[in-house]
Design an enzyme around this catalytic site. Structure first.
Site, mmCIF file in Angstrom:
data_model
loop_
_atom_site.group_PDB
_atom_site.id
_atom_site.type_symbol
_atom_site.label_atom_id
_atom_site.label_comp_id
_atom_site.label_asym_id
_atom_site.label_seq_id
_atom_site.Cartn_x
_atom_site.Cartn_y
_atom_site.Cartn_z
ATOM 1 N N GLY A 41 -2.651 37.012 50.959
ATOM 2 C CA GLY A 41 -1.328 37.642 50.866
ATOM 3 C C GLY A 41 -0.637 37.090 49.618
ATOM 4 O O GLY A 41 -1.284 36.490 48.737
ATOM 5 N N THR A 42 0.674 37.252 49.573
ATOM 6 C CA THR A 42 1.424 36.750 48.414
ATOM 7 C C THR A 42 1.179 35.254 48.248
ATOM 8 O O THR A 42 0.998 34.758 47.132
ATOM 9 C CB THR A 42 2.927 37.022 48.597
ATOM 10 N N ALA A 43 1.154 34.521 49.362
ATOM 11 C CA ALA A 43 0.971 33.068 49.272
ATOM 12 C C ALA A 43 -0.401 32.726 48.705
ATOM 13 O O ALA A 43 -0.532 31.872 47.819
ATOM 14 C CB ALA A 43 1.144 32.430 50.648
ATOM 15 N N LYS A 103 16.681 42.613 39.626
ATOM 16 C CA LYS A 103 17.644 42.222 40.659
ATOM 17 C C LYS A 103 18.660 41.254 40.048
ATOM 18 O O LYS A 103 18.292 40.171 39.597
ATOM 19 C CB LYS A 103 16.889 41.548 41.817
ATOM 20 N N GLU A 139 18.211 35.472 51.770
ATOM 21 C CA GLU A 139 18.417 35.084 50.371
ATOM 22 C C GLU A 139 17.098 35.161 49.593
ATOM 23 O O GLU A 139 16.955 34.530 48.550
ATOM 24 C CB GLU A 139 19.022 33.680 50.281
ATOM 25 N N ILE A 189 9.186 33.690 48.838
ATOM 26 C CA ILE A 189 8.220 33.687 47.725
ATOM 27 C C ILE A 189 8.500 32.479 46.830
ATOM 28 O O ILE A 189 7.582 31.822 46.337
ATOM 29 C CB ILE A 189 8.253 35.029 46.954
HETATM 30 C C1 LIG Z 1 10.458 40.769 57.659
HETATM 31 C C2 LIG Z 1 10.149 39.927 56.471
HETATM 32 C C3 LIG Z 1 10.758 40.202 55.247
HETATM 33 C C4 LIG Z 1 10.491 39.390 54.146
HETATM 34 N N1 LIG Z 1 11.146 39.617 52.954
HETATM 35 C C5 LIG Z 1 10.986 38.759 51.935
HETATM 36 C C6 LIG Z 1 11.684 38.914 50.718
HETATM 37 O O1 LIG Z 1 12.425 39.873 50.525
HETATM 38 N N2 LIG Z 1 11.498 37.996 49.755
HETATM 39 C C7 LIG Z 1 10.671 36.932 49.915
HETATM 40 O O2 LIG Z 1 10.578 36.088 49.014
HETATM 41 N N3 LIG Z 1 9.943 36.793 51.035
HETATM 42 C C8 LIG Z 1 10.082 37.661 52.038
HETATM 43 N N4 LIG Z 1 9.356 37.518 53.180
HETATM 44 C C9 LIG Z 1 8.323 36.505 53.242
HETATM 45 C C10 LIG Z 1 7.072 37.027 52.553
HETATM 46 O O3 LIG Z 1 6.668 38.240 53.127
HETATM 47 C C11 LIG Z 1 5.967 36.016 52.695
HETATM 48 O O4 LIG Z 1 6.423 34.784 52.266
HETATM 49 C C12 LIG Z 1 4.799 36.395 51.860
HETATM 50 O O5 LIG Z 1 4.411 37.695 52.105
HETATM 51 C C13 LIG Z 1 3.659 35.451 52.102
HETATM 52 O O6 LIG Z 1 2.929 35.799 53.224
HETATM 53 P P1 LIG Z 1 1.575 35.014 53.432
HETATM 54 O O7 LIG Z 1 0.718 35.266 52.261
HETATM 55 O O8 LIG Z 1 1.904 33.643 53.811
HETATM 56 O O9 LIG Z 1 0.967 35.723 54.733
HETATM 57 P P2 LIG Z 1 0.239 37.126 54.943
HETATM 58 O O10 LIG Z 1 0.757 38.181 54.058
HETATM 59 O O11 LIG Z 1 0.293 37.378 56.409
HETATM 60 O O12 LIG Z 1 -1.264 36.867 54.517
HETATM 61 C C14 LIG Z 1 -2.162 36.189 55.355
HETATM 62 C C15 LIG Z 1 -3.552 36.282 54.773
HETATM 63 O O13 LIG Z 1 -4.425 35.497 55.536
HETATM 64 C C16 LIG Z 1 -5.579 36.249 55.840
HETATM 65 N N5 LIG Z 1 -6.158 35.750 57.085
HETATM 66 C C17 LIG Z 1 -5.515 35.429 58.220
HETATM 67 N N6 LIG Z 1 -6.397 35.037 59.166
HETATM 68 C C18 LIG Z 1 -7.613 35.100 58.588
HETATM 69 C C19 LIG Z 1 -8.941 34.830 59.046
HETATM 70 N N7 LIG Z 1 -9.189 34.443 60.304
HETATM 71 N N8 LIG Z 1 -9.941 35.022 58.169
HETATM 72 C C20 LIG Z 1 -9.725 35.413 56.905
HETATM 73 N N9 LIG Z 1 -8.511 35.679 56.432
HETATM 74 C C21 LIG Z 1 -7.459 35.534 57.264
HETATM 75 C C22 LIG Z 1 -5.088 37.663 55.941
HETATM 76 O O14 LIG Z 1 -6.115 38.592 55.798
HETATM 77 C C23 LIG Z 1 -4.123 37.696 54.757
HETATM 78 O O15 LIG Z 1 -4.836 37.922 53.569
HETATM 79 C C24 LIG Z 1 9.587 38.329 54.273
HETATM 80 C C25 LIG Z 1 8.931 38.095 55.484
HETATM 81 C C26 LIG Z 1 9.209 38.883 56.578
HETATM 82 C C27 LIG Z 1 8.501 38.619 57.879
#
Ligand SMILES: Cc1cc2nc3c(=O)[nH]c(=O)nc-3n(C[C@H](O)[C@H](O)[C@H](O)COP(=O)(O)OP(=O)(O)OC[C@H]3O[C@@H](n4cnc5c(N)ncnc54)[C@H](O)[C@@H]3O)c2cc1C
Length: 495
Positions: A14-16, A78, A340, A344
């Site tokens: 994901g983004t992280a 923004k 806020e 990210i």
């Molecule tokens: C409602 C909402 C609104 C948001 N709005 C904002 C915003 O406006 N601005 C901002 O800065 N942040 C915002 N965020 C936060 C932002 O969406 C997250 O910080 C960002 O998307 C990071 O997500 P992530 O990569 O941690 O998780 P995810 O996007 O959930 O990615 C998880 C990854 O792990 C992988 N994975 C999981 N389990 C397994 C497994 N068993 N095997 C292999 N791969 C696996 C998945 O396939 C995926 O690739 C928001 C969050 C929410 C919930």
């Protein structure tokens, strides 16, 4: 574990995951191998589209071309967040990335405004802020001006899925290895519990020395495997769900995020080039998922183009964001609602912190402790700023807002509010993401007017004060006539 770290494994795309991959590879180069594992079957959370200005540093460090980045991610500019109905219904204010007035030796500008009687009127501060003025007129241009008074700091809105793809291309070009597959089990060292490898459903083994858990809310490594524990903050930040939906683009692309308060939560509107991102963050005790979805769909300014998606969350943070040889980054590390747009940024900041503390020669307790200390403070500072928006409100239309007003808040925040209430004193805590300007705008915008001002603001006569304010106001307005509309800027700049 005094064993050199040669290979970094990132679980999650994901983004992280992709920010972590791009930044670690860029900054640590050949010193480490980076492999990222992501699962098409599981997918990503698919939201997270508004940012704060620090993201420009990330893009600059990666060497991304801004026009290309905006094109590839359907991004927009923004300048601010507009908070509507937060203090009370029909009231709105901006939290802009700019600064009102100009910096004065030792004495903040708002003390002079207070002396002039302008702080009592909750619209006047923003007449001195170029960001807010340009946002209100829907305008943007890259202003290159020698005088810092005319700086217009900005961030971006972008399509989170496109951003991850863009960073993926970038990371793979730099040598990051991507593996597609779903992790079915995690192998740990029998003696110390450190993670040794991830086993995919098809039996492939991904071995590593250090693991970044970017697996989203599930926290597959940091929580499901290492059981690190979670500090719950939902007694302060009571929203526990969001429903998100995309809608058709508007004719006019606003250069700011809208945050609109409702009886039991708030709604975001994020303008992109090809569509709008919308969502409602809510408390499930006030709205059922169906009610929240209907409220959101009934408040869109354009036609929905995706099915609404409900996301559950718990506000708080992992007790230890670094535990053994796992560092949680992104949603796995904790969650603060997107009021806020900080998540990210917290990803970026976690990776930069890791790079500074990178355990090339092996993991030791003091490195881990320092990392966890800094992460804790950072999360707490953001938490306090978000609570401020909820706590200081004058809404009388629901129990939700009344409870927010009545609740006990963290001492750190109570102290800040008290200082400001007396005579407008504001101090930026060390490493606080939010500047005095941010705290000022939200405190005033939510309805706190300081009782008095600092006597340093008496160092000029009443006539001099009026002349100075008139001049600054004129200087701030002056560039507006030459700044094109945000849409015109995007057309010219991105092609
Ligand atoms: C409602 C909402 C609104 C948001 N709005 C904002 C915003 O406006 N601005 C901002 O800065 N942040 C915002 N965020 C936060 C932002 O969406 C997250 O910080 C960002 O998307 C990071 O997500 P992530 O990569 O941690 O998780 P995810 O996007 O959930 O990615 C998880 C990854 O792990 C992988 N994975 C999981 N389990 C397994 C497994 N068993 N095997 C292999 N791969 C696996 C998945 O396939 C995926 O690739 C928001 C969050 C929410 C919930």
């Amino acid at each position: 574990m005094q064993q050199p770290i040669k290979k970094l494994v990132i679980l999650g795309g994901g983004t992280a995951g992709w920010i972590s991959a791009a930044l670690t590879k860029k900054l640590l180069g050949a010193a480490i191998d980076v492999e990222l594992v992501e699962s098409n079957e599981i997918g990503t959370v698919g939201v997270g589209e508004a940012t704060i200005p620090g993201i420009k540093i990330l893009n600059d460090v990666l060497g991304l071309n801004e026009a290309e980045f905006l094109r590839e991610t359907q991004g927009t500019i923004k300048l601010a967040i507009k908070f509507e109905n937060w203090k009370n219904k029909k009231h709105s204010y901006y939290h802009s990335f700019g600064t009102a007035g100009k910096s004065m030796a030792f004495c903040h500008f708002h003390h002079f405004l207070k002396r002039a009687g302008e702080l009592e009127d909750d619209t006047k501060l923003w007449n001195y802020d170029l960001n807010a003025l340009a946002a209100e007129e829907g305008k943007y241009a890259h202003i290159r001006h020698k005088d810092p008074i005319l700086e217009m700091p900005y961030a971006y809105h972008f399509d989170a899925g496109l951003y991850a793809q863009y960073l993926r291309k970038f990371s793979e070009k730099m040598g990051v290895k991507r593996t597609e597959g779903t992790v079915a089990s995690v192998h740990q060292d029998q003696q110390n519990g450190y993670i040794k490898s991830l086993e995919l459903k098809d039996g492939r083994l991904i071995e590593g020395d250090l693991f970044l858990d970017c697996s989203g809310f599930r926290g597959l490594l940091i929580q499901q495997t290492l059981q690190t524990g979670y500090e719950d903050w939902s007694h302060w930040l009571r929203c526990d769900r969001a429903v998100a939906v995309a809608s058709e683009r508007f004719e006019k692309t606003l250069p700011y995020t809208r945050s609109i308060a409702h009886k039991g939560g708030w709604q975001w509107r994020i303008p992109l080039q090809h569509r709008n991102g919308n969502g409602l963050v809510y408390n499930s005790a006030y709205y059922s998922d169906d009610e929240a979805t209907n409220l959101l769909l009934g408040n869109l300014d354009s036609k929905a183009i995706t099915d609404p998606k409900v996301i559950k969350f718990q506000t708080g943070r992992r007790y230890q964001q670094w535990h053994k040889n796992v560092i949680a980054v992104g949603l796995s590390s904790g969650f603060l609602e997107p009021l806020e747009s900080t998540s990210i940024h917290l990803i970026q900041s976690a990776v930069v912190r890791l790079v500074h503390l990178f355990p090339h020669h092996g993991i030791n307790a003091s490195t881990v402790a320092e990392y966890n200390k800094q992460s804790k403070l950072e999360f707490e500072q953001v938490r306090d700023f978000i609570i401020l928006h909820y706590h200081v409100n004058q809404r009388t239309d629901s129990l939700f807002w009344q409870e927010m007003r009545d609740m006990a808040i963290p001492d750190t925040l109570a102290h800040k509010i008290e200082l400001f209430k007396q005579d407008g004193r504001l101090f930026r805590d060390q490493n606080d993401l939010f500047t005095e300007s941010s705290w000022l705008q939200v405190m005033l915008g939510q309805g706190i007017v300081p009782a008095s001002y600092h006597p340093m603001a008496n160092t000029m006569s009443a006539e001099q004060l009026q002349a100075m304010l008139k001049k600054i106001k004129a200087i701030k307005r002056e560039p507006l006539s030459a700044i094109p509309s945000h849409d015109e800027f995007l057309k010219r700049y991105c092609g």
